[in-house]
Every structure is written in C-alpha cells, then in structure tokens.
Design a protein around this motif. Structure first.
Motif, PDB file in Angstrom:
ATOM      1  N   THR A  65       7.283   7.504   3.411  1.00  0.00           N
ATOM      2  CA  THR A  65       8.081   6.884   2.397  1.00  0.00           C
ATOM      3  C   THR A  65       8.056   7.418   1.163  1.00  0.00           C
ATOM      4  O   THR A  65       6.951   7.805   0.705  1.00  0.00           O
ATOM      5  N   HIS A  66       9.003   7.571   0.138  1.00  0.00           N
ATOM      6  CA  HIS A  66       8.785   8.149  -1.182  1.00  0.00           C
ATOM      7  C   HIS A  66       9.909   7.327  -1.918  1.00  0.00           C
ATOM      8  O   HIS A  66      10.820   7.151  -1.468  1.00  0.00           O
ATOM      9  N   THR A  67       9.337   7.066  -3.001  1.00  0.00           N
ATOM     10  CA  THR A  67      10.244   6.059  -3.993  1.00  0.00           C
ATOM     11  C   THR A  67      10.083   6.595  -5.452  1.00  0.00           C
ATOM     12  O   THR A  67       8.797   7.236  -5.931  1.00  0.00           O
ATOM     13  N   ASP A  68      11.103   6.752  -5.997  1.00  0.00           N
ATOM     14  CA  ASP A  68      11.193   7.181  -7.506  1.00  0.00           C
ATOM     15  C   ASP A  68      10.346   6.202  -8.474  1.00  0.00           C
ATOM     16  O   ASP A  68      10.464   4.910  -8.385  1.00  0.00           O
ATOM     17  N   PRO A  69       9.398   6.643  -9.173  1.00  0.00           N
ATOM     18  CA  PRO A  69       8.729   5.909 -10.019  1.00  0.00           C
ATOM     19  C   PRO A  69       9.327   4.858 -10.906  1.00  0.00           C
ATOM     20  O   PRO A  69       8.980   3.920 -11.323  1.00  0.00           O
ATOM     21  N   ALA A  70      10.625   5.588 -11.554  1.00  0.00           N
ATOM     22  CA  ALA A  70      11.516   4.743 -12.358  1.00  0.00           C
ATOM     23  C   ALA A  70      12.444   4.078 -11.636  1.00  0.00           C
ATOM     24  O   ALA A  70      13.409   3.887 -12.177  1.00  0.00           O
TER      25      ALA A  70
END
Length: 647
Positions: free
Chosen positions: A370-375
């Motif tokens: 899983t990868h999510t944008d920090p912002a």
C-alpha cells in the motif's frame, strides 16, 4: 510629331510618328552621347516630364543611382570596343520620375545608324509597377495562406492528379506521425490503410477520365494510417483546384478520435443507465417479495419452537431470503439507489485498517503493498461502502492472479480539469482522491473490458461469481459523484482507479444517531397503506402480533377515505411508490392537513436519497427500507410514534 519628336529629317516618317505617339509603352531615342531625341506621350506619363523638358538633355536624368553612374561608362565602352551590353531585349531596371520617385521597368534597347554613320539608340520602356504589385500581393497572399495552413488545427494536404503529395502541413505531421520531408513527393496512399489504399488509384483515374467527382466532397468519414501502422478515424473534405490545366486536390483532415471516444463513452453510460434503471426496478420488486418471504419465515420459526425439524426449514428460508436481500442490495448499489452515509473519510487510515483484513483474505502467494500520499486529502464518501468496494476489487484481483503475484493499493490527490471533463463528460472538474488497485494478473481483453461493469457479466465459471462485484463498485462510485476507470491488457495485469470527491475544507463531523432501546410493542392504532397484498398482509400480521390495532388500505385514495372517517389513528405507515396518482409522501402531506398530530413512517424498496432525488420524499424523512424484519419494523414504529408532530 510636334514637341514629342525632333531630330533627323525623315522624308517618309508619318507612319513612325503614329506608332510612337500611340504606343502604350514608352519610346525614347538617344544619340551616341546619351542626348534625348524622342520622348513619346507614354514616356511623359511614365516619368512625369513633358517632352520639351527632356529633349536635348542627357538620358541620365531619368535614371537613379547606380544606373546613372554607370551609363556613361557603358556608352564609352560601346564606342571603343563595340561591346553591346547596352543592347538587348527585356532587361529589368529602375526609372526615376520627375518628382524623384522610382519605379520598376522593362527596358529593351536597339541600335540604328544615321546616314552619317552615327549610332541612334531606341529604347522601349514597359512599366512593371502593376506586375510587381500583383506579384507582391500574390506573395503576401501566399504567405498568409501558408500561415493559415501551418497553424491550422486540422490537417491540410495537397496532391496532384497522380496522387503525389505536394503539401503536408504541421497538423498532418502530428496526425500521421510523419515529417513533411518523408511524405512530400510520394503517393498519398502511404497514409491510407486497406481498403482505401487499393481503391485510391481507381478513384483518381475515374475522375480524370470521366469527371466523376466521387472523390470531391465535404465531411466523409474514413480511416487514416499513421507511420507506426496504427489507424485513426478522420473526417475528410476534398476540393479541386486547377493549376495549368491540371487538377490539384486539397484535402482537409479532422481527427475524430476524441469524438468517437466520447460517443462510445456516452453510449456506454446510457447503456449502463438503462441497465441500472432496470436493475433498480427489479431490486424494488424483489424487496417486496423478500419482505414477505423473510418476514413470514421468521414468524413461522417463532411458532415452531416445539418442532425443531420444521423450525430448521423456516430458518433456512429466512437465511436464503437474507442472501437474496444482499443480492438486491448490490443491484441497488449498481443502479445508484442504495442508502449512503457519506462523511469526511481519511482514506489513508481506512487503507491501513484494512491491511490485516486483506492479508487474512488473500492467498499467501499474493504480495500486498500500500502507498498513500503524505499530503492526502480526505474524501467525502461512505466509509463502509468504500471498504466494501475496495474489498471487491481486491477479490477480483486475486482471481486474476491464479499463480500468485503482487497487489498494490495506492491513494493520492488528483485534479481533474476541463480536458478530463471533455474526455469523461459524466464527471465534473475538481479535486479528487484517487484510489488505485493494481494487480499483476492475467489482464482483460478489450471485449471483456468493455463489459466489466455490467451487472451479471462475469468470466468466472458457473457458480463462482454473481457478476455483481464490479457493478456494485461502479454504482457506489457514481452515486458518490465520483468516477471509475479500468486499464488492462492481456498478460500485463489490471489497474482500477476510483475517483472520489475530495474535502477541501475541514467540516464538522455529523454524529450518527445513536439507536436507543425502545419498547418493541404498543397499543396504538396504525394505518397500513401498501399496494402489494402479500407485503400488506405481512405488515398487518406483524403489527398485530406486537399489540397494535391495525387498519389497512390498498392505495392513497382508499387511505384518504379511511382518514376522513371518525376513527382515531396514531401512525400512518405507508409505502412511498404506489399506483393511483397519490404516492406515500403526498398522502402524508394531505393526511396531516386534516390530522396535524398524525405521525408518519414511510417504507420503500428504494433508498431515501433516490426517493428524495426523484421528488418522492424530503431528506430527513423517517423511512424503513425493504426488505425489513419484524424487529426493525417494531423499532421504527416506536421511533416514529416518539417523534414530535411537525409544526
């Protein structure tokens, strides 16, 4: 010849005078030293001098530099060496008028000899001003045309009657992926796929030999071939121009790729909308049936406590009905008629919380990342339905990775602009959260990809899937004012992207109503209005078993007659969508005019949002969704009776 001709005596010069005086071109005679002997009327017009002003003067006064400076040298060289540079036909030089202005002219010089042996030079002057003006205008016109052609959005191509490409503008270079140098001088057939390529020579040959203008016309839809061999749809308009007796064909090419893509998307959207309407209607009718099946099975189970074998059958019927209710719920999801509770949702936390569930759900030979944008912004969506949608996509991905693989789930911010709106007219420009589910599985061929969202469409074996997983995701996303795309190629895997509206400003969380324990029975009088006789019978039986006094009606008209009678009624329990011209919401409004204290509980196979969007109810109305269990009916009836009457 009066003042216009003076000089040597000519015994028979009347014909010469007439020719010189009426000549359109200027005629000048000069002696060996450059002195002007004859200056005809045409010269007077050209140079702005009267003949009397120039006769006897040196011809250099009619010349600007550098011609003036070189003239004496030419004459002297001619006399000394006999070199005839000053003699000849059609030199382009420049003349100078009396006012000092200059003009281009065509000068032809001949020589004749006097009886004395002295040379006389005859000059014929033709004004080139008009020709140069026309040429200049032609050059300017050609430059303007070139600018238009070069900056045109559409392709412009010129060919001769043999099909040879004469002009290939920059738009053509972009369309066909050829540089102009690769095409100019070659046959236009190189830009055509079959069957256009094989038919082209025949069309031109037929035009040249018979004049049949089938190749001339505006807006024919044909197919072009790019340098890499791929094709694209285009609108072709062809006109004819004559050049030196031969035909030149001008082709205007408009790329139809975007239009065709938009048309295909619109057709698909209309098809999905039609299927959704059908699915929603079927789900509504099934909910009525399931209300009766589940409710009566539950009632039988209660009555068969002493018969375990029969009670087991009743429980099985009830369980099967509940499974049927789950299927109808998926149909309602696809048709965008399910009940959604959108709130500000932190997608990164949601994905993080799902990770363990997904790890337990998927096979061990599948790797999860899983990868999510920090912002990452928050999405405005129903978190429970979003989890369900992601789970459906993950399970589909697992099925596509039969021998293991890698599953990647990512979440990022995305902006859709007007260009994206043109490509996907059903979604508006704005800020979105995009959740992408990517697998390394078998991928989908085009024929499967085009039908992926259709309900009941599946490539799985019989009994392995309902074909409602992706359609449910599609309906949820569309009902959430979002967008969904699939990119897939056989052997390369699949990526599904869900676009959900982003929350741009922090909003107040709306607390969900806490369900309070309520008395499950009562003694009040309830008017049940339901057009389906089986559902009406079940509702009456359930309410009576809870202790209520019940009156029933088959539609709004009969209900109004009942309400007009002197009978005390505490609660109106009515279906929303009914025949007879009066729906449940309208019935409630009419009833409350006569009985302001009357409480109302609505029921329907459709969700509140759908009914509100169609004008059947208002948001905030109390509604019991079909199919319902006896316990749900009891709870909502008590809640409705406890609700203060509207002012």
């Amino acid at each position: 010849m009066g003042d216009g001709i003076v000089g040597p005596d000519h015994s028979n010069a009347d014909w010469l005078r007439a020719v010189v005086d009426t000549a359109v071109d200027g005629v000048i005679l000069i002696d060996a030293r450059g002195g002007i002997l004859i200056f005809n009327p045409a010269c007077e017009k050209l140079f702005g001098y009267c003949a009397s002003e120039v006769i006897g003067r040196n011809v250099k006064l009619l010349m600007p530099p550098p011609y003036r400076d070189a003239h004496d040298e030419y004459l002297q060289n001619y006399h000394l060496t006999g070199e005839r540079k000053i003699i000849g036909i059609g030199r382009e030089v420049v003349g100078q008028r009396k006012d000092g202005s200059t003009f281009p002219m065509h000068l032809s010089v001949g020589e004749t000899r006097q009886a004395s042996g002295e040379s006389i030079f005859v000059g014929i002057v033709h004004d080139l001003t008009e020709r140069e003006r026309v040429e200049r205008e032609l050059r300017e016109s050609a430059a303007r045309l070139r600018a238009v052609v070069d900056t045109a959005v559409d392709g412009v191509i010129l060919i001769d009657s043999a099909g040879t490409v004469l002009q290939f503008n920059p738009a053509c270079e972009r369309l066909f992926k050829y540089e102009a140098d690769e095409v100019l001088g070659k046959n236009v057939k190189m830009l055509m796929p079959d069957p256009y390529r094989s038919e082209h020579d025949g069309y031109i040959r037929n035009f040249v030999t018979t004049g049949d203008k089938k190749i001339i016309g505006i807006g024919r839809e044909v197919v072009g071939r790019r340098k890499d061999g791929t094709t694209f749809p285009m609108e072709l308009s062809v006109g004819e121009a004559k050049q030196g007796g031969s035909s030149i064909f001008v082709g205007m090419i408009h790329d139809l790729s975007d239009r065709k893509r938009t048309e295909a998307q619109l057709i698909q959207a209309q098809k999905m909308e039609a299927v959704g309407q059908l699915s929603g209607g079927i789900a509504h009718d099934f909910n009525n049936l399931l209300t009766v099946i589940v409710g009566n099975a539950e009632y039988l189970a209660e009555q068969l406590l002493s018969r375990a074998d029969l009670k087991r059958l009743a429980v099985d019927i009830c369980s099967a009905g509940e499974r049927g209710a789950e299927l109808t719920q998926r149909l309602l999801a696809f048709s965008r008629k399910q009940l959604l509770r959108p709130v500000e949702t932190e997608c990164d936390k949601l994905l993080d919380s799902m990770h363990k569930l997904l790890r337990r759900t998927l096979r061990e030979d599948i790797e999860i990342a899983t990868h999510t944008d920090p912002a990452l912004r928050h999405a405005f969506a129903d978190p429970a339905q979003l989890e369900s949608a992601i789970l459906n996509l993950v399970l589909n991905a697992q099925d596509a990775m039969g021998s293991g693989g890698r599953l990647t789930i990512s979440a990022a911010n995305a902006s859709l602009d007007a260009g994206d709106h043109n490509a996907h007219p059903e979604v508006g420009p704005g800020e979105y959260i995009v959740i992408a589910v990517t697998d390394t599985g078998s991928g989908m061929p085009k024929r499967v990809l085009e039908r992926a969202f259709e309900p009941f469409f599946t490539t799985k074996q019989v009994g392995k899937g309902s074909g409602l997983g992706l359609s449910m995701v599609y309906g949820f996303v569309k009902q959430s004012n979002g967008h969904i795309t699939i990119y897939s190629e056989p052997g390369l895997g699949t990526t599904v992207r869900i676009y959900l509206p982003a929350v741009l400003a922090k909003t107040q969380d709306v607390p969900l109503a806490v369900e309070k324990e309520a008395t499950q029975s009562g003694s009040e009088t309830v008017l049940v209005v339901e057009d389906d006789p089986f559902v009406r019978s079940y509702a009456v039986m359930s309410l009576e078993s809870l202790g209520y006094k019940v009156v029933s009606a088959v539609d709004g008209k009969e209900a109004l007659q009942t309400l007009a009678a002197p009978l005390h009624i505490d609660l109106l329990f009515t279906d929303v969508v009914m025949p007879g011209g009066v729906n449940g919401w309208e019935l409630a409004g009419l009833a409350r005019k006569e009985r302001p204290e009357l409480r109302v509980l609505l029921t329907s196979g459709y969700a509140l949002e759908t009914l509100a969007a169609n004008g059947h109810v208002r948001q905030g109305a109390l509604i019991l969704e079909k199919p319902y269990r006896k316990a749900e009916l009891a709870r909502l009836v008590r809640e409705a009776l406890a609700t203060p009457a509207p002012v």
